[in-house]
Scaffold this active site. Structure first.
Site, PDB file in Angstrom:
ATOM      1  N   HIS A   1      51.882  20.293  71.607  1.00  0.00           N
ATOM      2  CA  HIS A   1      52.289  20.634  70.234  1.00  0.00           C
ATOM      3  C   HIS A   1      51.584  19.719  69.228  1.00  0.00           C
ATOM      4  CE1 HIS A   1      56.380  22.067  72.025  1.00  0.00           C
ATOM      5  NE2 HIS A   1      55.697  23.143  71.669  1.00  0.00           N
TER       6      HIS A   1
ATOM      7  N   LYS B   1      71.567  30.023  71.214  1.00  0.00           N
ATOM      8  CA  LYS B   1      70.901  29.363  72.346  1.00  0.00           C
ATOM      9  C   LYS B   1      71.255  27.879  72.334  1.00  0.00           C
ATOM     10  CE  LYS B   1      66.182  28.902  73.339  1.00  0.00           C
ATOM     11  NZ  LYS B   1      64.815  29.333  73.040  1.00  0.00           N
TER      12      LYS B   1
ATOM     13  N   ARG C   1      48.169  28.634  75.283  1.00  0.00           N
ATOM     14  CA  ARG C   1      47.707  27.866  76.446  1.00  0.00           C
ATOM     15  C   ARG C   1      46.923  28.762  77.385  1.00  0.00           C
ATOM     16  NH1 ARG C   1      53.596  25.768  77.545  1.00  0.00           N
ATOM     17  NH2 ARG C   1      53.769  27.956  77.021  1.00  0.00           N
TER      18      ARG C   1
ATOM     19  N   SER D   1      57.579  22.500  76.989  1.00  0.00           N
ATOM     20  CA  SER D   1      58.838  21.788  76.753  1.00  0.00           C
ATOM     21  C   SER D   1      59.744  21.907  77.968  1.00  0.00           C
ATOM     22  CB  SER D   1      59.549  22.368  75.524  1.00  0.00           C
ATOM     23  OG  SER D   1      58.783  22.142  74.373  1.00  0.00           O
TER      24      SER D   1
END
Ligand code: PNS
Length: 163
Positions: A17, A41, A90, A128
């Site tokens: 990031h 969430k 990515r 993450s």
């Protein structure tokens, strides 16, 4: 002024990031890191810690600001006067999800452009969720996250926990 939004959950911020943030900051006058708060969430770290980690890890970049947002990203971008959304890519595995979000956002807000920055090769495996797993299971995650983020995650993990 060319303002870009770099949105994400950043739960937590990774070196991947940070690489995208540094590169976006060279392309735009201002980059606003938007930490998405999704009420349904349950995050690994509360928003306060995620924001602190980003602020502490980006102090060296003058044209970066960090804010949380709730609701639609296009509304946040409009309120901030941003014309660009930056997302990192990515591998091809990211593509379907990113394509879907970019198309939905374009349908909702045709003037808002989504720009993708390819992550550096050395960060291409980072996510993450990998950081969360290693951190929660007591592994050394220091090479995955910026130093300042590492301190804040360690502080968070040392807090008494109620399960
Ligand atoms: O990098 P992440 O964690 O996948 O980030 C997801 C985020 C926060 C960018 C995305 O969930 C989002 O934009 N949420 C806000 C709600 C929204 O605008 N949804 C419409 C897109 S289809």
């Amino acid at each position: 002024m060319r303002i870009a939004i770099y949105p994400g959950s950043f739960d937590p911020l990774t070196r991947g990031h940070l690489d995208v943030i540094e590169r976006a900051a060279r392309q735009y006058d201002k980059v606003i890191i938007g930490v998405g708060i999704n009420g349904s969430k349950k995050p690994f770290m509360p928003a306060e810690f995620r924001l602190r980690a980003i602020v502490a890890s980006t102090v060296h970049i003058a044209n970066v600001e960090t804010e949380s947002f709730e609701g639609l990203l296009i509304h946040f971008a409009r309120d901030k006067g941003a014309k660009v959304i930056v997302r990192g890519l990515r591998a091809t595995s990211d593509f379907d999800y990113e394509f879907q979000i970019a198309m939905a956002n374009r349908r909702l807000s045709p003037d808002l452009e989504t720009i993708f920055l390819m992550t550096k090769w050395e960060h291409s495996f980072l996510s993450s969720s990998v950081v969360r797993e290693v951190a929660l299971l007591g592994g050394d995650f220091s090479s995955f996250v910026p130093e300042a983020t590492h301190s804040i995650i360690s502080e968070f993990l040392s807090l008494p926990r109620i399960n």
